[in-house]
Design an enzyme around this catalytic site. Structure first.
Site, PDB file in Angstrom:
ATOM      1  N   SER A  34     -28.444  -7.966  -9.000  1.00  0.00           N
ATOM      2  CA  SER A  34     -29.534  -8.673  -8.543  1.00  0.00           C
ATOM      3  C   SER A  34     -29.577  -7.058  -7.868  1.00  0.00           C
ATOM      4  CB  SER A  34     -30.233  -9.281  -7.729  1.00  0.00           C
ATOM      5  OG  SER A  34     -30.298 -10.253  -8.741  1.00  0.00           O
ATOM      6  N   TYR A  50     -36.751 -17.031  -4.179  1.00  0.00           N
ATOM      7  CA  TYR A  50     -36.467 -16.383  -5.152  1.00  0.00           C
ATOM      8  C   TYR A  50     -36.508 -16.668  -6.398  1.00  0.00           C
ATOM      9  CZ  TYR A  50     -32.720 -12.671  -5.848  1.00  0.00           C
ATOM     10  OH  TYR A  50     -32.033 -11.722  -6.381  1.00  0.00           O
TER      11      TYR A  50
END
Length: 443
Positions: free
Chosen positions: A70, A167
């Site tokens: 990520s 998220y």
């Protein structure tokens, strides 16, 4: 990642101290190898290689290629900010401006904007509902662009955009597609043209034809080698790979932004824009946390067998990254190396093994759910509690007390909360200095 109650800025660690801390933090949890980079305020680079890249791989070096997961989103934030600075897109653009014709989400209140995606405040869930995982060892590999558009067409977010931070890997991947459509090129090509090449980062990408010997082998929690993950559609959310040499170049640019739109992008993408909970704020995909007198801008990443983190102090120019070839995390190590007042999450002392009656163990069997997509299944085999988390191997345990069990092959333990009859009502996972509670499914 949390700062752990850090106070004032600490003293610089010597090279020997850094090596000692890497060993103390990573060895007990079974991490095979790692590379660590520290950028000092004056631009001095300090590089440390620890352990092994895996069987048949070259020794770890600045050119070893790691999955960075990520952290790809942080690059996506830089690209978005550069395209804003160049006038190609606006953060206020509704996503519908850049979606393919015929793909029409149903708004929940106002329309989702690019800024909503980049600050994880779009209302979109973590993963698309039509993600069918055909192979748990490579969960995103079969998800296609057609699947993405099919999911979004007619989809309404769970909450209104801007209402709360949540998220979202879906949001990160979608943002990459929208930037690509606005820029008239594939996302990776656009990133290379506008961010990577200007920074001299020629070893960052999805697949640059690296020889197998340079590709660091990934390892699961039990230390077994597992495949790298592939993100053919959600590339911008986690598909990049990189090297320590390239990430040093990124730290240099973050500390001293270049001229032009890319320099403006560095400043704007890392500028905090919204609350992200737990004392954090968020810029364009970059997270921001205050540690004593420091501001630390960071992003971490994880795949099936790699954990990574990069962070920097925009005021001092100091930065750090930790790249590991293990599913075990080490965010605290990076923070500690950047600011030594942040404590390391060292393993807890182990208790002596004890014997627990089979009828006691039977009362722990069940499913303990941390959330809709992650649970731990507890069984008993051969007089031992066996623990298996979603998408992970099963681990036998050693009893340290009647309610606490140490996992074999991984630096973690579980304990059970029980009712008056001795039946477990919740499980506590102890790992990496944290304790997380999961209630028993079904009550």
């Amino acid at each position: 990642m949390t700062p752990g109650g850090a106070a004032a800025q600490g003293a610089r660690l010597t090279d020997d101290e850094v090596r000692s801390k890497i060993e103390a933090r990573l060895a007990p949890q079974g991490t095979p190898g790692a590379v660590v980079g520290i950028r000092e305020a004056d631009g001095t680079r300090r590089f440390f290689a620890w352990g092994t890249a895996g069987q048949g791989r070259d020794p770890l070096s600045g050119g070893s290629v790691f999955e960075i997961g990520s952290i790809s989103k942080a690059f996506n934030g830089l690209l978005m900010a550069e395209m804003v600075a160049a006038g190609d897109v606006s953060l206020d653009d509704a996503i519908t401006r850049w979606l393919p014709e015929g793909v029409e989400p149903v708004p929940h209140g106002r329309s989702i904007t690019l800024e909503d995606l980049a600050t994880h405040r779009s209302g979109l869930q973590r993963l698309p509902g039509n993600l069918q995982i055909a192979d748990a060892s490579d969960p995103y590999a079969a998800y296609t662009e057609a699947d993405l558009w099919d999911f979004l067409d007619g989809h309404s977010p769970a909450r209104e955009p801007g209402a709360a931070y949540e998220y979202s890997n879906l949001g990160g991947g979608l943002a990459g597609h929208l930037l690509a459509r606005a820029g008239g090129a594939e996302w990776e090509a656009l990133l290379r043209e506008r961010v990577l090449s200007p920074l001299g980062m020629d070893q960052t990408g999805t697949d640059l034809g690296w020889p197998e010997s340079r590709r660091v082998a990934a390892h699961d929690l039990a230390g077994r080698e597992v495949p790298w993950w592939h993100f053919p559609t959600l590339t911008a959310t986690g598909g990049l790979r990189s090297t320590a040499d390239d990430l040093f170049r990124l730290l240099d640019a973050l500390a001293a932004p270049p001229q032009g739109t890319l320099g403006e992008a560095v400043r704007e993408s890392t500028r905090p824009r919204a609350d992200a909970g737990d004392g954090m704020r968020i810029g364009l995909f970059w997270h921001v946390v205050e540690i004593g007198d420091r501001t630390v801008v960071w992003h971490d990443g994880g795949t099936g067998g790699s954990r990574t983190i990069l962070g920097f102090d925009p005021d001092s120019g100091e930065g750090v990254f930790v790249l590991t070839n293990s599913a075990h995390g080490a965010d605290d190590l990076a923070l500690h190396l950047l600011e030594p007042t942040v404590p390391l999450q060292l393993p807890e002392p182990r208790g002596d093994a004890v014997s627990v009656d089979a009828e006691v163990l039977a009362k722990y069997v069940g499913t303990y759910r941390f959330g809709p997509q992650f649970a731990i299944e507890v069984t008993v085999d051969g007089g031992s509690v066996v623990v298996q988390a979603t998408g992970q191997p099963a681990f036998p345990t050693i009893a340290e007390s009647e309610t606490r069990f140490r996992l074999q092959g991984v630096e973690a333990a579980v304990s059970f909360e029980v009712d008056d009859s001795g039946r477990a009502v919740a499980l506590i996972l102890h790992q990496g200095g944290r304790s997380q509670r999961a209630p028993r499914a079904g009550g």
